[in-house]
Design an enzyme around this catalytic site. Structure first.
Site, PDB file in Angstrom:
ATOM      1  N   ASP A   1       6.056  11.354 -20.362  1.00 55.59           N
ATOM      2  CA  ASP A   1       5.575  12.371 -19.434  1.00 55.59           C
ATOM      3  C   ASP A   1       4.161  12.794 -19.830  1.00 55.59           C
ATOM      4  OD1 ASP A   1       6.157  14.489 -17.343  1.00 55.59           O
ATOM      5  OD2 ASP A   1       5.785  15.782 -19.072  1.00 55.59           O
TER       6      ASP A   1
ATOM      7  N   GLU B   1       3.064   7.938 -17.824  1.00 56.47           N
ATOM      8  CA  GLU B   1       2.622   8.704 -16.669  1.00 56.47           C
ATOM      9  C   GLU B   1       1.148   8.999 -16.958  1.00 56.47           C
ATOM     10  OE1 GLU B   1       4.034  12.520 -14.042  1.00 56.47           O
ATOM     11  OE2 GLU B   1       3.918  12.789 -16.207  1.00 56.47           O
TER      12      GLU B   1
END
Length: 671
Positions: free
Chosen positions: A343, A379
């Site tokens: 993330d 990401e």
């Protein structure tokens, strides 16, 4: 408190609680503390039975050995030092702290004012000091014996054969009547025969789980009666979220999925913690050594916030980086996980001047004998300066490609000239990833993910409907490139529903017939809706739980067949980028050729035709012949190549007659 226990020097060789035959060694990092106190608790976690100051310090590691303690001992820390927020120090001896290296926790965080190191009612807020004991509201660490990692029979699926299925542990099974009631929403539900058979029949090769490391709901959400359902708010990186089960149950899930040939990828959040900004709770890192664990602004009272969550972990610090790497080792070795989706990965790779593709974190992953063999997915953005770095991660990494998402949505919505961007995306986004000896698998393609509309809602809502989140519909994306087909939300109009189904099929086909690595959002294959909520992070209810009872069987069957087409033709999962190079001199066959409906190659100014709604892509592969993919968003179209050559339709999202007509709003595959 008991005074019968004694503590000796011990050693600093291993952080955390190291169980030995004659006792337990404790070691904790803190560069700025003046004292570290080990707190022991009764088996029920209710009574603090002893406080023992760690007697030795080696460098910045505080350590001590307590003889006679046994596995299962509950403990925590109190750390003393300067309380000087403007210098970055927030020590408060009254607060019990979770060991960052704890492998198991007993109890959960209880929302109470005492978990804050400052007095919430004081006018100076975080510059004040709260003296209440937070121990009753903080989970206790459990000293576990070291174990020899089991031998995992990992599938080791190649990237060319990888198809990822993104799912939430609870939401995936909570509403599945084929899963035993006591296993629904738990780790154990993921290894039920019904789930494993479903994943196998669908044809995916890996399940990517939203965060399962221990996380805590933001106090703001708790006050609203909501929770952090997605789990992107961690407070410990070695323990599982207890609502899902324990570590042994998770390990059993991994083993069961491996036995079925399915890999397990974890979505991990090493960019921030649940302690948030200066107004957040003190649970662990802030109280242990705030100035080391977090990136601070020039006025060190405040936190760097590249993540949008209040704080940013300082992975540039050697001990914080070591924590991250050791945590990843734990999940890969002891739990058997096959890969990680990071993330806000840009945050982890930041240097003094922004994103650094040779940052300590990325170099550590590249050189690590364990992590270099794992699937690593970025990401590739955060909200800090220069945070959008799609395509800039090193060779070996895959990157979530939001450009693919947006261009495919735009094309099928009917946006003018969207075909030009679409062409680049369907061939692996070479303009973004074709450098540094990367493969075309570097592009992690998706149409939808946990963050945003589901596939069904993408074709059913023009606008987000997030009122249930308690933010007056201000949260969530506004740039959705969605299309409601004429009616906002559910419709009884057969024509509209048929158009929506057709659009979903076309979007899925665009995903699974593209070069790169495809990712499918759980539930998209059968029409899951979130009632137009495109930011469901706080909805632990029927909004997010997959509704298996209303699954669209036709769309399910279609998706399974589409995945089989991808597997049948290796043309769709090639490692090299395709730029139209000649692969067979005898017939001048090129590896990729774009065609217009009149059968001519699309070149130069032909791409600037604003009326170009139908185009074909011929993929040639040595020894495997050619396949032709036709994407037609416009009216029914004669595609002259089909009338001049011997093509057999292998798959289509709509009907096609024998005269060379390609139906409007369709994707077709010929060989």
């Amino acid at each position: 408190m008991s005074s019968s226990l004694t503590i000796s020097t011990g050693d600093a060789s291993r952080l955390g609680a190291n169980v030995r035959p004659d006792g337990i060694n404790f070691a904790l990092f803190s560069a700025h503390a003046s004292k570290v106190t080990l707190c022991l608790f009764s088996a029920d976690g209710q009574t603090e039975t002893a406080r023992l100051d760690l007697p030795a310090r080696t460098g910045d590691i505080w350590h001590g050995f307590v003889s006679g303690l046994r596995p299962g001992q509950l403990y925590g820390y109190r750390v003393d030092g300067p309380f000087a927020p403007h210098q970055g120090h927030r020590f408060n001896y009254h607060k019990l702290l979770i060991d960052p290296y704890a492998r198991e926790l007993f109890g959960t965080i209880i929302q109470h004012d005492a978990i804050f190191a400052y007095d919430l009612s004081h006018p100076d807020k975080d510059l004040s000091v709260d003296t209440r004991d937070s121990a009753p509201y903080i989970p206790k660490c459990v000293a576990r014996e070291s174990i020899t990692p089991p031998a995992f029979n990992k599938p080791s699926t190649s990237w060319e054969n990888t198809i990822i299925y993104e799912a939430h542990v609870k939401g995936f099974t909570q509403g599945n009547s084929q899963v035993a009631p006591d296993a629904r929403g738990k780790f154990s539900g993921l290894k039920s025969p019904a789930v494993i058979n479903y994943l196998q029949e669908l044809g995916v090769s890996a399940i990517e789980l939203l965060p399962i490391q221990s996380f805590f709901s933001e106090p703001r959400l708790i006050e609203l009666g909501l929770t952090n359902y997605w789990g992107y708010n961690p407070f410990n990186y070695f323990t599982v979220h207890q609502d899902y089960g324990d570590a042994d149950e998770f390990k059993a899930v991994v083993q069961a999925l491996h036995a079925a040939g399915i890999e397990v990828i974890m979505d991990v959040v090493y960019n921030h913690t649940a302690e948030s900004d200066e107004r957040g709770p003190t649970l662990s890192y802030r109280g242990i050594d705030n100035a080391s664990y977090y990136a601070l602004q020039e006025n060190k009272r405040f936190y760097v916030n590249h993540t949008g969550t209040g704080n940013t972990l300082n992975t540039a610090h050697p001990e914080v980086l070591a924590l991250t790497i050791k945590s990843l080792h734990y999940w890969a070795e002891e739990m058997g996980v096959d890969g990680f989706r990071f993330d806000l990965a840009s945050t982890l790779a930041r240097g003094e001047d922004g994103f650094d593709h040779r940052s300590d974190f990325l170099v550590a992953c590249e050189n690590d004998p364990i992590l270099s063999k794992c699937k690593l997915i970025a990401e590739p953005w955060d909200i800090g300066p220069g945070g959008y770095v799609l395509g800039q991660f090193p060779k070996g990494w895959r990157g979530w490609n939001d450009r693919f998402r947006d261009s495919v949505r735009s094309f099928w919505r009917g946006d003018a000239m969207a075909h030009k961007e679409l062409a680049a995306r369907l061939l692996g986004s070479a303009d973004i990833f074709d450098h540094s000896d990367k493969s075309a698998h570097s592009s992690l393609n998706f149409i939808t993910s946990h963050d945003g509309f589901t596939l069904n809602d993408l074709v059913s809502y023009q606008h987000k409907h997030n009122h249930a989140n308690g933010e007056n519909n201000r949260d969530g994306h506004n740039h959705n490139l969605s299309d409601n087909m004429g009616v906002e939300g559910p419709s009884d109009d057969v024509k509209i529903n048929n158009a929506r189904l057709q659009r979903k099929k076309n979007l899925l086909a665009s995903l699974l017939l593209s070069q790169g690595t495809p990712m499918l959002l759980a539930g998209d294959e059968f029409g899951q809706s979130q009632n137009g909520n495109n930011n469901s992070y706080c909805q632990d209810n029927d909004i997010t739980w997959l509704n298996w009872d209303k699954a669209d069987a036709e769309l399910q069957t279609f998706t399974r067949q589409l995945i089989q087409v991808r597997k049948k033709f290796p043309h769709f999962s090639q490692a090299q980028f395709l730029h139209g190079e000649t692969i067979d001199e005898s017939n001048s066959a090129s590896n990729a050729i774009w065609l217009s409906p009149n059968g001519t190659e699309l070149q130069g100014n032909a791409w600037d035709d604003t009326s170009l709604n139908c185009l074909g892509l011929v993929l040639n592969l040595n020894g495997m012949g050619a396949v032709l993919v036709i994407l037609n968003r416009g009216p029914e179209q004669i595609f002259k190549t089909l009338t001049q050559a011997d093509w057999t339709c292998q798959f289509t999202t709509a009907e096609r007659n024998s005269s060379g007509l390609v139906a409007a709003n369709s994707v077709s595959v010929f060989s």
